[in-house]
Design a protein around this motif. Structure first.
Motif, PDB file in Angstrom:
ATOM      1  N   GLU A 423       0.809  -1.214   0.000  1.00 27.53           N
ATOM      2  CA  GLU A 423       0.000   0.000   0.000  1.00 27.53           C
ATOM      3  C   GLU A 423       0.843   1.266   0.000  1.00 27.53           C
ATOM      4  OE1 GLU A 423      -3.504   2.082  -0.259  1.00 27.53           O
ATOM      5  OE2 GLU A 423      -3.206  -0.081  -0.361  1.00 27.53           O
ATOM      6  N   SER A 424       2.048   1.209   0.543  1.00 25.17           N
ATOM      7  CA  SER A 424       2.894   2.402   0.587  1.00 25.17           C
ATOM      8  C   SER A 424       3.407   2.804  -0.787  1.00 25.17           C
ATOM      9  CB  SER A 424       4.088   2.160   1.522  1.00 25.17           C
ATOM     10  OG  SER A 424       4.916   1.119   1.020  1.00 25.17           O
ATOM     11  N   HIS A 425       3.359   1.886  -1.751  1.00 28.78           N
ATOM     12  CA  HIS A 425       3.832   2.152  -3.119  1.00 28.78           C
ATOM     13  C   HIS A 425       2.838   1.501  -4.080  1.00 28.78           C
ATOM     14  CE1 HIS A 425       6.881   3.596  -5.842  1.00 28.78           C
ATOM     15  NE2 HIS A 425       6.982   2.430  -6.434  1.00 28.78           N
ATOM     16  N   PRO A 426       1.668   2.098  -4.241  1.00 27.47           N
ATOM     17  CA  PRO A 426       0.544   1.391  -4.862  1.00 27.47           C
ATOM     18  C   PRO A 426       0.650   1.174  -6.367  1.00 27.47           C
ATOM     19  CG  PRO A 426      -0.065   3.656  -4.347  1.00 27.47           C
ATOM     20  CD  PRO A 426       1.294   3.439  -3.749  1.00 27.47           C
ATOM     21  N   TYR A 427       1.609   1.780  -7.048  1.00 25.99           N
ATOM     22  CA  TYR A 427       1.605   1.720  -8.510  1.00 25.99           C
ATOM     23  C   TYR A 427       2.580   0.709  -9.098  1.00 25.99           C
ATOM     24  CZ  TYR A 427      -1.096   5.924  -7.836  1.00 25.99           C
ATOM     25  OH  TYR A 427      -2.053   6.816  -7.427  1.00 25.99           O
ATOM     26  N   HIS A 428       3.531   0.227  -8.312  1.00 24.18           N
ATOM     27  CA  HIS A 428       4.490  -0.765  -8.790  1.00 24.18           C
ATOM     28  C   HIS A 428       4.614  -1.895  -7.777  1.00 24.18           C
ATOM     29  CE1 HIS A 428       6.520   2.836 -10.975  1.00 24.18           C
ATOM     30  NE2 HIS A 428       5.660   2.241 -11.764  1.00 24.18           N
ATOM     31  N   LEU A 429       5.014  -3.050  -8.242  1.00 23.79           N
ATOM     32  CA  LEU A 429       5.268  -4.180  -7.354  1.00 23.79           C
ATOM     33  C   LEU A 429       6.675  -4.083  -6.778  1.00 23.79           C
ATOM     34  CD1 LEU A 429       3.689  -7.106  -9.421  1.00 23.79           C
ATOM     35  CD2 LEU A 429       2.656  -5.762  -7.579  1.00 23.79           C
ATOM     36  N   LEU A 430       6.870  -4.718  -5.612  1.00 23.09           N
ATOM     37  CA  LEU A 430       8.159  -4.713  -4.938  1.00 23.09           C
ATOM     38  C   LEU A 430       8.749  -6.116  -4.977  1.00 23.09           C
ATOM     39  CD1 LEU A 430       7.254  -2.642  -1.737  1.00 23.09           C
ATOM     40  CD2 LEU A 430       7.974  -1.800  -3.982  1.00 23.09           C
ATOM     41  N   SER A 431      10.065  -6.188  -5.068  1.00 27.05           N
ATOM     42  CA  SER A 431      10.750  -7.479  -5.073  1.00 27.05           C
ATOM     43  C   SER A 431      11.995  -7.396  -4.193  1.00 27.05           C
ATOM     44  CB  SER A 431      11.129  -7.892  -6.499  1.00 27.05           C
ATOM     45  OG  SER A 431      11.944  -6.906  -7.100  1.00 27.05           O
ATOM     46  N   LYS A 432      12.532  -8.562  -3.801  1.00 28.73           N
ATOM     47  CA  LYS A 432      13.707  -8.596  -2.936  1.00 28.73           C
ATOM     48  C   LYS A 432      14.949  -8.154  -3.700  1.00 28.73           C
ATOM     49  CE  LYS A 432      13.519 -12.870  -1.522  1.00 28.73           C
ATOM     50  NZ  LYS A 432      13.920 -14.086  -0.782  1.00 28.73           N
ATOM     51  N   VAL A 433      15.716  -7.257  -3.088  1.00 26.27           N
ATOM     52  CA  VAL A 433      17.013  -6.871  -3.624  1.00 26.27           C
ATOM     53  C   VAL A 433      18.014  -6.832  -2.469  1.00 26.27           C
ATOM     54  CG1 VAL A 433      15.997  -5.486  -5.493  1.00 26.27           C
ATOM     55  CG2 VAL A 433      16.660  -4.378  -3.356  1.00 26.27           C
ATOM     56  N   ASN A 434      19.272  -7.028  -2.780  1.00 21.74           N
ATOM     57  CA  ASN A 434      20.315  -7.018  -1.757  1.00 21.74           C
ATOM     58  C   ASN A 434      21.206  -5.793  -1.818  1.00 21.74           C
ATOM     59  OD1 ASN A 434      19.489  -9.521  -0.767  1.00 21.74           O
ATOM     60  ND2 ASN A 434      20.739 -10.620  -2.257  1.00 21.74           N
ATOM     61  N   GLU A 435      21.103  -5.027  -2.908  1.00 20.55           N
ATOM     62  CA  GLU A 435      21.910  -3.819  -3.040  1.00 20.55           C
ATOM     63  C   GLU A 435      21.046  -2.698  -3.597  1.00 20.55           C
ATOM     64  OE1 GLU A 435      25.440  -4.469  -5.264  1.00 20.55           O
ATOM     65  OE2 GLU A 435      26.202  -6.042  -3.939  1.00 20.55           O
ATOM     66  N   ARG A 436      21.217  -1.514  -3.070  1.00 23.40           N
ATOM     67  CA  ARG A 436      20.445  -0.353  -3.490  1.00 23.40           C
ATOM     68  C   ARG A 436      21.387   0.700  -4.060  1.00 23.40           C
ATOM     69  NH1 ARG A 436      18.834  -3.073   0.367  1.00 23.40           N
ATOM     70  NH2 ARG A 436      20.628  -2.388   1.576  1.00 23.40           N
ATOM     71  N   GLN A 437      21.055   1.225  -5.223  1.00 20.91           N
ATOM     72  CA  GLN A 437      21.904   2.216  -5.878  1.00 20.91           C
ATOM     73  C   GLN A 437      21.672   3.621  -5.338  1.00 20.91           C
ATOM     74  OE1 GLN A 437      24.258   1.161  -7.961  1.00 20.91           O
ATOM     75  NE2 GLN A 437      23.477  -0.918  -7.633  1.00 20.91           N
ATOM     76  N   ASP A 438      20.468   3.880  -4.833  1.00 15.45           N
ATOM     77  CA  ASP A 438      20.118   5.238  -4.401  1.00 15.45           C
ATOM     78  C   ASP A 438      19.080   5.135  -3.288  1.00 15.45           C
ATOM     79  OD1 ASP A 438      20.073   7.972  -4.350  1.00 15.45           O
ATOM     80  OD2 ASP A 438      18.721   8.196  -6.055  1.00 15.45           O
ATOM     81  N   LYS A 439      18.956   6.212  -2.506  1.00 16.58           N
ATOM     82  CA  LYS A 439      17.975   6.282  -1.427  1.00 16.58           C
ATOM     83  C   LYS A 439      18.099   5.072  -0.503  1.00 16.58           C
ATOM     84  CE  LYS A 439      14.529   8.771  -4.180  1.00 16.58           C
ATOM     85  NZ  LYS A 439      13.141   8.762  -4.694  1.00 16.58           N
ATOM     86  N   ASN A 440      19.228   4.954   0.147  1.00 21.16           N
ATOM     87  CA  ASN A 440      19.505   3.790   0.985  1.00 21.16           C
ATOM     88  C   ASN A 440      18.824   3.907   2.352  1.00 21.16           C
ATOM     89  OD1 ASN A 440      20.797   1.257   1.355  1.00 21.16           O
ATOM     90  ND2 ASN A 440      22.348   2.236   2.632  1.00 21.16           N
TER      91      ASN A 440
END
Length: 620
Positions: A423-440
């Motif tokens: 619900e916090s991000h209603p327009y796209h699906l979320l998936s597991k990631v282990n590294e983030r390029q931005d907004k850590n």
């Protein structure tokens, strides 16, 4: 079409006599907005007359209007470039190019023409003046004029983006350079109109010409509601805002074709947060139903099944002791198992008794490794182990990978393998990631991910949107609290029509509404996530990140167990040290923030390391 003089007398109208102090002069903003919405067609050039043009001529006898520039242009012109004949003011509907500068005019743009020779010249060449009208924009104290008639590629001072086209500039101070599309943006906008219904807000957004840093900080640095990026580097850029609801949108985002797929296109994915407070939908999805008592090897004492009904779980003692010994989350309304021995605070969710003994969900190194359930990690003091997925210390049940010698806590072991909707991000699906390029950082609690760059998160790669696993999966949609008689709902952004600042009803400190919080719409009361009954953290170990109140990284641990020590005659309780606990009786170091063992009968208290040196014994 030849332009002729009007038969009746015309009067000059000033739409903005208070310029350049127009916005300060109006006490009623609604009145100002109505005036700025003025529009009517020019009967000479067929283009719109707007509030920004400031001056126009109106017929005294009929409904006839003209731009000031159009009225002041002579209908006949003698020009050296075509001395044989006079040139007539002409409305260029066929877009014939200027014979002098070779520019192609816009549709129905005024020019001068010789009808006999089919000779055309633009206003620039014929009158040595620009073909657009001077405008008087409320964003700038001087009139703005178009940068000749050529289309150029440049950065716009209003939105900060590069545009190709006509720009308006100030020839007085040369400090303003605004693209044609931005300069004529409406003063008031419905975000659903600008984004084709992808984003919705009940109030019109008002165009503002700056967002000073001091104002951003006072609002806890709110992000854009469309792109979720900050305004920190654009305090002098234009934006749309609803101040009452703390709804802010970049100028370019207000009319963007933002890439939104919509979760409605994925009907079979798990959607979070789950409506049931103790996640029984998720657990029924993961585990098959079984009957009977839990395995006797889970706990050394007998367990009984109880129904907790509507117990008050908001007292500090209950916050500690109502944590499940299996998954370390709070026990709220679901039936649970409880130890029958008086003084033992061992409790389990009903679904934690149905955890499979082995799973092939794998660990970080290999997704095909077999994990084995351990009711307690006996080889570690107090059963505390380090989860290799969420990078937190835990002391509940663990799944152990023998090949990698690594532990995973129960919740992390059953993270959905595919994509989820949230619900916090209603327009796209979320998936597991282990590294983030931005907004850590986590978008729910606004606290950063740990210093381990490979900490798992649930993320949207398109938007650089990330959530902690616990924040994404295990925060309930609604809770009950003794401070409010109604259910409190999890909110991910400021509440519409709230007005004023936000304060937590529990700790009475100001709350950052850009982070998630619980809110009662009827009582207009709010609460930090960390102050809600599901969160067992003590106040001094709440992490403050970006003005938000989030969960301290090491607090996925259940306290309250009793231990016997060789160095003290009384039982000791396993707790997290507070300032009032003072210093360790043995080593004299401060106990605040450390795992400690404290005697409830006297002032004896030691840290876990001193306890280990004194050779601990099993639980009572």
């Amino acid at each position: 079409m030849v332009v002729l003089q009007h038969d009746h007398s015309l009067s000059l109208i000033d739409l903005n006599p208070r310029y350049p102090h127009v916005e300060e002069a109006y006490d009623d903003e609604e009145d100002l907005i109505v005036k700025q919405a003025f529009r009517r067609p020019c009967n000479c050039c067929s283009q719109e007359i707007t509030y920004l043009h400031r001056y126009y001529y109106k017929c005294d006898h009929c409904d006839y209007s003209q731009h000031k520039l159009c009225v002041e242009l002579p209908t006949k012109l003698e020009h050296a470039s075509h001395s044989a004949h006079s040139l007539s003011l002409f409305l260029n509907e066929s877009q014939v190019q200027c014979h002098m500068c070779k520019s192609i005019p816009w549709y129905k743009q005024l020019c001068y023409r010789c009808s006999e020779c089919m000779f055309n010249i633009c206003l620039d060449c014929g009158m040595d003046r620009v073909q657009h009208h001077t405008i008087y924009h409320p964003s700038h104290k001087h009139p703005l004029v178009p940068y000749r008639h050529k289309e150029i590629l440049a950065e716009c001072d209003a939105c900060g983006k590069k545009h190709e086209g006509v720009f308006y500039l100030c020839v007085t101070c040369f400090r303003c350079f605004i693209h044609n599309d931005c300069v004529f943006q409406p003063k008031r906008l419905l975000i659903q109109d600008g984004t084709c219904g992808r984003f919705i807000h009940s109030h019109p957004l008002i165009l503002s010409y700056s967002f000073p840093k001091v104002d951003q900080e006072a609002k806890f640095d709110p992000p854009c509601r469309v792109c979720d990026n900050s305004f920190s580097n654009s305090e002098n850029r234009w934006l749309y805002k609803c101040e009452k609801c703390r709804y802010y949108v970049h100028l370019t985002c207000s009319s963007s074709g933002y890439n939104l797929k919509g979760q409605q296109n994925y009907p079979n994915v798990l959607r979070f947060p789950l409506q049931d407070q103790i996640y029984n939908k998720l657990m029924d999805f993961l585990f098959r139903k079984t009957n009977g008592m839990p395995d006797k090897h889970i706990h050394e004492h007998p367990l009984i099944l109880v129904d907790n009904g509507h117990r008050d779980i908001t007292s500090p003692m209950n916050k500690v002791e109502d944590l499940c010994n299996g998954c370390s989350t709070s026990i709220m309304t679901m039936p649970f198992y409880k130890c029958t021995l008086s003084g033992c605070n061992y409790v389990l969710h009903e679904w934690c008794t149905r955890l499979p003994v082995q799973i092939i969900r794998g660990c970080r190194r290999n997704p095909q490794h077999t994990l084995t359930l351990l009711p307690k990690v006996d080889r570690h003091l107090f059963g505390i182990f380090f989860c290799k997925v969420c990078w937190k210390n835990c002391n509940g049940f663990a799944y152990y990978c023998d090949e990698c010698s690594s532990y995973i806590d129960v919740l992390c072991a059953f993270i959905p393998g595919g994509e989820i909707a949230h619900e916090s991000h209603p327009y796209h699906l979320l998936s597991k990631v282990n590294e983030r390029q931005d907004k850590n950082y986590c978008r729910i609690c606004l606290s950063s991910f740990s210093h381990h760059t490979t900490e798992t998160s649930l993320s949207c790669k398109d938007c650089n949107f990330h959530l902690h696993l616990g924040c994404a999966l295990f925060l309930p949609e609604t809770i009950r609290h003794r401070y409010d008689k109604h259910p409190m709902t999890l909110s991910y952004r400021p509440i519409e029509n709230h007005g004023g600042d936000y304060f937590c009803e529990v700790c009475e400190e100001e709350l950052n509404p850009n982070a998630s919080f619980y809110h009662c719409q009827e009582c207009v009361q709010s609460m930090h996530l960390a102050c809600a009954p599901l969160m067992p953290q003590s106040k001094q170990h709440i992490f403050y990140g970006s003005g938000a109140k989030g969960v301290y990284v090491e607090d996925n641990i259940k306290f309250g167990a009793m231990y016997q020590s060789n160095g003290h005659p009384h039982p000791l309780k396993f707790l997290k040290g507070t300032e009032s606990d003072g210093r360790c009786t043995r080593c004299k170091f401060s106990l605040e923030g450390w795992h400690i063992l404290k005697c409830l009968q006297c002032k004896y208290a030691i840290d876990r390391y001193c306890f280990q040196e004194l050779n601990y014994k099993p639980n009572l």
